[in-house]
Every structure is written in C-alpha cells, then in structure tokens.
Design a protein around this motif. Structure first.
Motif, PDB file in Angstrom:
ATOM      1  N   ARG A  87       0.850  -1.189   0.000  1.00 11.97           N
ATOM      2  CA  ARG A  87       0.000   0.000   0.000  1.00 11.97           C
ATOM      3  C   ARG A  87       0.888   1.242   0.000  1.00 11.97           C
ATOM      4  O   ARG A  87       1.817   1.323   0.815  1.00 11.97           O
ATOM      5  CB  ARG A  87      -0.908   0.041   1.241  1.00 11.97           C
ATOM      6  CG  ARG A  87      -1.898  -1.079   1.257  1.00 11.97           C
ATOM      7  CD  ARG A  87      -2.805  -1.001   2.478  1.00 11.97           C
ATOM      8  NE  ARG A  87      -3.609  -2.208   2.546  1.00 11.97           N
ATOM      9  CZ  ARG A  87      -4.510  -2.474   3.469  1.00 11.97           C
ATOM     10  NH1 ARG A  87      -4.745  -1.592   4.419  1.00 11.97           N
ATOM     11  NH2 ARG A  87      -5.192  -3.598   3.460  1.00 11.97           N
ATOM     12  N   ARG A 125       3.104   0.978  10.216  1.00  8.31           N
ATOM     13  CA  ARG A 125       2.480   1.250   8.916  1.00  8.31           C
ATOM     14  C   ARG A 125       3.587   1.357   7.877  1.00  8.31           C
ATOM     15  O   ARG A 125       4.360   2.300   7.878  1.00  8.31           O
ATOM     16  CB  ARG A 125       1.677   2.554   8.982  1.00  8.31           C
ATOM     17  CG  ARG A 125       0.824   2.791   7.765  1.00  8.31           C
ATOM     18  CD  ARG A 125       0.039   4.081   7.880  1.00  8.31           C
ATOM     19  NE  ARG A 125      -0.899   4.096   8.984  1.00  8.31           N
ATOM     20  CZ  ARG A 125      -2.048   3.412   9.002  1.00  8.31           C
ATOM     21  NH1 ARG A 125      -2.404   2.700   7.973  1.00  8.31           N
ATOM     22  NH2 ARG A 125      -2.848   3.464  10.052  1.00  8.31           N
ATOM     23  N   GLU A 179      -4.934  -0.063  15.625  1.00 10.34           N
ATOM     24  CA  GLU A 179      -5.424  -1.357  15.111  1.00 10.34           C
ATOM     25  C   GLU A 179      -4.308  -2.387  15.001  1.00 10.34           C
ATOM     26  O   GLU A 179      -3.297  -2.165  14.349  1.00 10.34           O
ATOM     27  CB  GLU A 179      -6.062  -1.153  13.724  1.00 10.34           C
ATOM     28  CG  GLU A 179      -6.529  -2.473  13.118  1.00 10.34           C
ATOM     29  CD  GLU A 179      -7.199  -2.327  11.757  1.00 10.34           C
ATOM     30  OE1 GLU A 179      -7.740  -1.245  11.475  1.00 10.34           O
ATOM     31  OE2 GLU A 179      -7.167  -3.314  10.991  1.00 10.34           O
ATOM     32  N   LEU A 180      -4.571  -3.520  15.646  1.00 10.08           N
ATOM     33  CA  LEU A 180      -3.666  -4.663  15.506  1.00 10.08           C
ATOM     34  C   LEU A 180      -4.247  -5.606  14.455  1.00 10.08           C
ATOM     35  O   LEU A 180      -3.579  -5.950  13.476  1.00 10.08           O
ATOM     36  CB  LEU A 180      -3.549  -5.354  16.867  1.00 10.08           C
ATOM     37  CG  LEU A 180      -2.741  -6.629  16.966  1.00 10.08           C
ATOM     38  CD1 LEU A 180      -1.272  -6.382  16.677  1.00 10.08           C
ATOM     39  CD2 LEU A 180      -2.891  -7.252  18.374  1.00 10.08           C
ATOM     40  N   TYR A 181      -5.501  -5.989  14.662  1.00  8.19           N
ATOM     41  CA  TYR A 181      -6.194  -6.913  13.755  1.00  8.19           C
ATOM     42  C   TYR A 181      -7.608  -6.397  13.456  1.00  8.19           C
ATOM     43  O   TYR A 181      -8.109  -5.512  14.159  1.00  8.19           O
ATOM     44  CB  TYR A 181      -6.344  -8.294  14.402  1.00  8.19           C
ATOM     45  CG  TYR A 181      -5.058  -8.941  14.863  1.00  8.19           C
ATOM     46  CD1 TYR A 181      -3.903  -8.881  14.092  1.00  8.19           C
ATOM     47  CD2 TYR A 181      -5.011  -9.638  16.075  1.00  8.19           C
ATOM     48  CE1 TYR A 181      -2.733  -9.500  14.520  1.00  8.19           C
ATOM     49  CE2 TYR A 181      -3.839 -10.262  16.498  1.00  8.19           C
ATOM     50  CZ  TYR A 181      -2.698 -10.182  15.722  1.00  8.19           C
ATOM     51  OH  TYR A 181      -1.554 -10.781  16.143  1.00  8.19           O
ATOM     52  N   THR A 220      -8.612 -10.787   9.969  1.00  4.60           N
ATOM     53  CA  THR A 220      -7.353 -10.454   9.303  1.00  4.60           C
ATOM     54  C   THR A 220      -6.303 -10.001  10.316  1.00  4.60           C
ATOM     55  O   THR A 220      -6.610  -9.283  11.272  1.00  4.60           O
ATOM     56  CB  THR A 220      -7.588  -9.410   8.184  1.00  4.60           C
ATOM     57  OG1 THR A 220      -6.337  -8.902   7.744  1.00  4.60           O
ATOM     58  CG2 THR A 220      -8.442  -8.248   8.628  1.00  4.60           C
ATOM     59  N   PHE A 221      -5.071 -10.467  10.083  1.00  9.48           N
ATOM     60  CA  PHE A 221      -3.974 -10.268  11.046  1.00  9.48           C
ATOM     61  C   PHE A 221      -2.760  -9.720  10.286  1.00  9.48           C
ATOM     62  O   PHE A 221      -2.400 -10.250   9.243  1.00  9.48           O
ATOM     63  CB  PHE A 221      -3.536 -11.607  11.665  1.00  9.48           C
ATOM     64  CG  PHE A 221      -4.633 -12.441  12.272  1.00  9.48           C
ATOM     65  CD1 PHE A 221      -5.575 -13.087  11.482  1.00  9.48           C
ATOM     66  CD2 PHE A 221      -4.700 -12.615  13.651  1.00  9.48           C
ATOM     67  CE1 PHE A 221      -6.575 -13.868  12.044  1.00  9.48           C
ATOM     68  CE2 PHE A 221      -5.695 -13.399  14.229  1.00  9.48           C
ATOM     69  CZ  PHE A 221      -6.646 -14.022  13.419  1.00  9.48           C
ATOM     70  N   GLY A 222      -2.132  -8.689  10.811  1.00 10.81           N
ATOM     71  CA  GLY A 222      -0.911  -8.162  10.195  1.00 10.81           C
ATOM     72  C   GLY A 222       0.310  -8.760  10.879  1.00 10.81           C
ATOM     73  O   GLY A 222       0.378  -8.805  12.109  1.00 10.81           O
TER      74      GLY A 222
END
Ligand code: ATP
Length: 464
Positions: free
Chosen positions: A205, A216, A289-291, A331-333
């Motif tokens: 992104r 990020r 935000e984590l997930y 969804t998980f980063g």
C-alpha cells in the motif's frame, strides 16, 4: 536507559537495529521511507509468528484449508473488488516545505476529530478554517485535499511507441486471491460450508505514514482468513471468530489489559462490510489497530461472479439449495504482531548498583533462538564439547553457538534477543558431564547432565 512511554518506542527501535531484528530499508543509500528489512533474528521471529498462525488456523482445524495466491492478479479483480474506484486516502501537501500528509491524520492530531467519509471539499475547509499548521515546518499553506489511490501498479505490456498498455496492481490485501479461487477450492477440496481458507503473504500500500516504525509500512505481510458461511446466521460466526482471535492473542502472550475492541460505526463501514470490529493494541504511540474482523456479506463473491461472468455458487449437499456463501474475515498483520510482541516483551530491569539488564520476555515458542550454547573457554577441549552439544540440539531447536567474550556478556546478549535458555560448558563438565542451564526470565542457573539437556529443554519449551 529511558523511561517515558514515548521513549519506549525509541528504545525498541534501537534494540531492533542493534540486535539484528529490523534494519531501515536501503540504509546505505540514505534509506527508503516506510520500508524495513528484517534481520537474521527478525526473520526468525516473523517465521515463528507465521508458523504458529498457520498451525493454529489450518493444521489444527478440520474446517480450514490454506492457499498461496499470487501477488499480481488479473487487473479486473481490483475493479470488481472496488479497490480501483475506492481504495483512496485524502492527502494534502504543505506548499511551504513540500511534505505530504494524510488529511484525516492531520485533522485527527490537531483537532481530535474524525473525518472519515466526509467529502473532500469539507476536509479541505476544515484544514483551512482551523488554520492547522504543518507538523514539519509550522507553515499554514496547504493545497486542497485530493484523493490518492493506495495501490502500486506496474506495466504489464507496452505499445510499440512505449506507452503503458495494460497495468497490473500489486495486491493491497491477500483476500481477493481467495475469493477468485473459491470455485476451484469447492470443486477440488470436498469442503462443506461453513469452512475457511487461510492465506498469508505480502501486500502493498502506497501509504503516507507518521513514522511509527513497522506499524504502517508500504510492504507488509497479512495473514487472512475468509470463512464461508450460509446466508443466514452470520452473527454467531462473527462472535465465535472474535473469541478465536482473542484466544490467538492470548496464545502469543499479548496481555489482555493491552487489548481492546473498537466497533466501527454503521455509517462509517467499508463498502463491503455490514459489521467491523478492530482489535486494538496499546502501542507506545497509543491504541491502534492490531487486527480486524469484518462481515463481508456475499459482496466479493457476487462482484467476481458479475465481473467475470462466471457462476459462483455453492450447493448444499443435503438440501440441494444453491446459494452464494457469505463471508466472515478475520485479518492479522504480521508486522503489527511483531511490533506488539516487541513492545509487550521489552523490559529494562534494574539489578542494582547501576546495572541494567535489557531483556525480551518473548514466549519460548516465538523466540528467534531457543537455546544458546557457550564454552566457558575456547581452550582445554571445552569448545569441542560445546560444539558437540550444539550439534545435538540444533536439529530440534533453533540454537546458536557463541564462544567469544565474558560469559556474563554472552548471557546479556541472549537476554536482549529473548533466548529463553543458555547452556554453558565449563571444567566441571569434563569431570561429571553436567552443564549450566541458565533461564532467561529468572536468571536461575541449574546443573543438568548433558545427555538430559534435550529432554529437559523440550519439557521446558512445552510448559514455558
Ligand atoms: P489502518 O486503518 O491502520 O490503515 P486497515 O483497516 O486499512 O488499517 P486492513 O485493510 O483491515 O487495515 O488490513 C488488515 C490488517 O493488515 C490490519 O489489521 C493490519 O494488521 C495490517 N496492515 C494494514 N495496513 C498495514 C500497513 N500499511 N503496514 C503494516 N500492516 C498493515
């Protein structure tokens, strides 16, 4: 040593660099903004996070399968998904110092006000009317806000005169590869709804970021699940997945008091979602935000059916009813998990008389190195015994051999990378075959016979 909350991030960034977890990208060329390289220990920590996730969500579940889709998909995928038309951020430029900012972040930080969903003209007016200064140069001289698509693209083909004929997008999320292969998966895998497909991989992104380290970045890894359900009864699946995600957080050692939920207001939901809940983590720069967990309805499958002119339907084997499944998406980063783990486990312990020990209390299963093996001295045959122990342990655990420097310094180095166990071979080993087993968190030392080390460490890994 530093103490304030803001300084904690600086300490973590410094440790990550100093100890080979995370390096700034392309550093020898002066750096490359919002991108990082994962060093030897970082690569191991990342791999351990992904292995744990894959095991939890595919290996241990009979209702889940995995997928490994490509980064470059047919460009029409992103038209169907809504990303070409709508995956934008509103940006403004400071005319004075030429820095670029996300308009929503600028307003949020200056006025503590959310502007998501407002038209561009209103966003521009808020910035102008409130005379928000540039965070870099303090000037109040902004361009109007304008939309900026977050997807990177690359030319696929060129015309004879060199113009771009067709472009492909680097995927901004992994999810779409799952939707476009839904038909292949039900045709080949004998799965019945409800079932899920898990995938992990890179996403890209073109983000303007406020510089919160790896929180990020422009290139990151996602671990995503699309869980296909019947058209009715999504609420209970949603609740179950929320509980499952919390359980995952507990499994990797994230403390409950550092986590909270954020329910997206109904009027601010993404175009595909009927309900979205974020799991926030209290990072040193605040709750973020984590997930995410979203009920994506049947939006994506329907869009792909329409745009590809393909029938995408599931037939219930018992009732013969045909329908387009609905989807719950947890969804998980990977990078955000990595950062939360570093924040959670980092400690500077004062041991007295100005002695400060930096230690990462990582869960043993996620620690990059499980056991470090040291000969007290290189001479007198100690190095040979240590080498034999390293060779016996390394097929079972990620182990490290280190023979340089004072033993105390070697322990401290392993504390800083989160190694739960260290083994020292000394002169007593030559006499009775025992070694020192040193525990990271308690710094307790015990004598263990070298032939029992493997079993002892295996047991400790399971309980610790
Ligand atoms: P944010 O609101 O912080 O931009 P998002 O809601 O756009 O995030 P999603 O599209 O839900 O994020 O992406 C799923 C997950 O991927 C996020 O929960 C996060 O863990 C991770 N993620 C998203 N964008 C980034 C990024 N630029 N860098 C690192 N991880 C990211």
């Amino acid at each position: 040593m530093t103490s304030s909350i803001q300084d904690k991030l600086k300490d973590i960034v410094a440790l990550a660099k100093r100890r080979g977890f995370v390096y700034p990208c392309s550093e020898i060329y002066g750096g490359f903004a919002n991108s990082y390289s994962f060093g030897p220990y970082g690569a191991l920590l990342k791999k351990n996070i992904k292995d744990a996730w894959w095991r939890t969500f595919t290996q241990l579940r009979s209702d889940m399968v995995g997928l490994d889709g490509p980064i470059l998909l047919h460009p029409k995928v992103w038209e169907a998904s809504g990303h070409v038309a709508g995956f934008h951020d509103a940006l403004v430029d400071c005319k004075s110092c030429k820095s670029r900012f996300r308009a929503d972040h600028l307003i949020e930080n200056a006025l503590h006000r959310e502007v998501e969903g407002l038209p561009l003209s209103e966003v521009t007016a808020i910035i102008h009317d409130n005379k928000i200064p540039c965070p870099k140069c303090k000037a109040v001289d902004w361009t109007d806000a304008r939309q900026f698509n977050l997807m990177f693209h690359t030319p696929l083909k060129k015309t004879k005169n060199g113009e771009e004929e067709e472009i492909a997008y680097l995927r901004p999320e992994t999810a779409q590869a799952i939707f476009i292969d839904f038909k292949n998966i039900i045709d080949t895998m004998r799965k019945r709804v409800p079932f899920g497909v898990a995938q992990m991989g890179k996403a890209f992104r073109n983000e303007i970021t406020p510089g919160n380290f790896i929180f990020r970045v422009i290139e990151f890894e996602q671990m995503e699940i699309e869980y296909f359900i019947p058209p009715t009864g999504w609420e209970s699946h949603f609740e179950q997945w929320l509980a499952t995600m919390k359980e995952w957080c507990r499994l990797i050692g994230l403390k409950e008091e550092k986590l909270k939920l954020y329910e997206h207001p109904q009027d601010k939901l993404s175009h595909y979602s009927k309900r979205t809940v974020d799991i926030l983590y209290e990072f040193p720069f605040g709750w973020s935000e984590l997930y995410g967990l979203a009920y994506r309805t049947d939006f994506d499958l329907k869009q792909h059916a329409e745009h590809s002119k393909t029938k995408i339907l599931y037939t219930d084997p018992e009732t013969q009813e045909k329908y387009v499944p609905h989807v719950i998406e947890p969804t998980f980063g990977v990078e955000r998990t990595f950062l939360a783990l570093l924040c959670q486990s980092y400690e500077e312990q004062t041991l007295g008389e100005g002695d400060v020990r930096t230690v990462l209390h990582l869960p043993p299963t996620l620690a990059p190195i499980k056991v470090a093996v040291f000969p007290l001295m290189r001479k007198d045959g100690l190095a040979e015994i240590a080498d034999a122990i390293f060779k016996a342990l390394s097929p079972h655990f990620q182990a490290e051999y280190d023979e340089g420097g004072a033993i105390g310094k070697r322990y401290r180095r392993q504390d800083e990378i989160g190694t739960p166990f260290c083994v020292t071979i000394d002169y007593q080993t030559k006499e009775d075959g025992t070694v020192t087993l040193r525990h990271r968190d308690s710094m307790k030392q015990e004598r263990v016979h070298k032939d029992e080390l493997l079993t002892v460490i295996k047991n400790l890994m399971q309980t610790g």
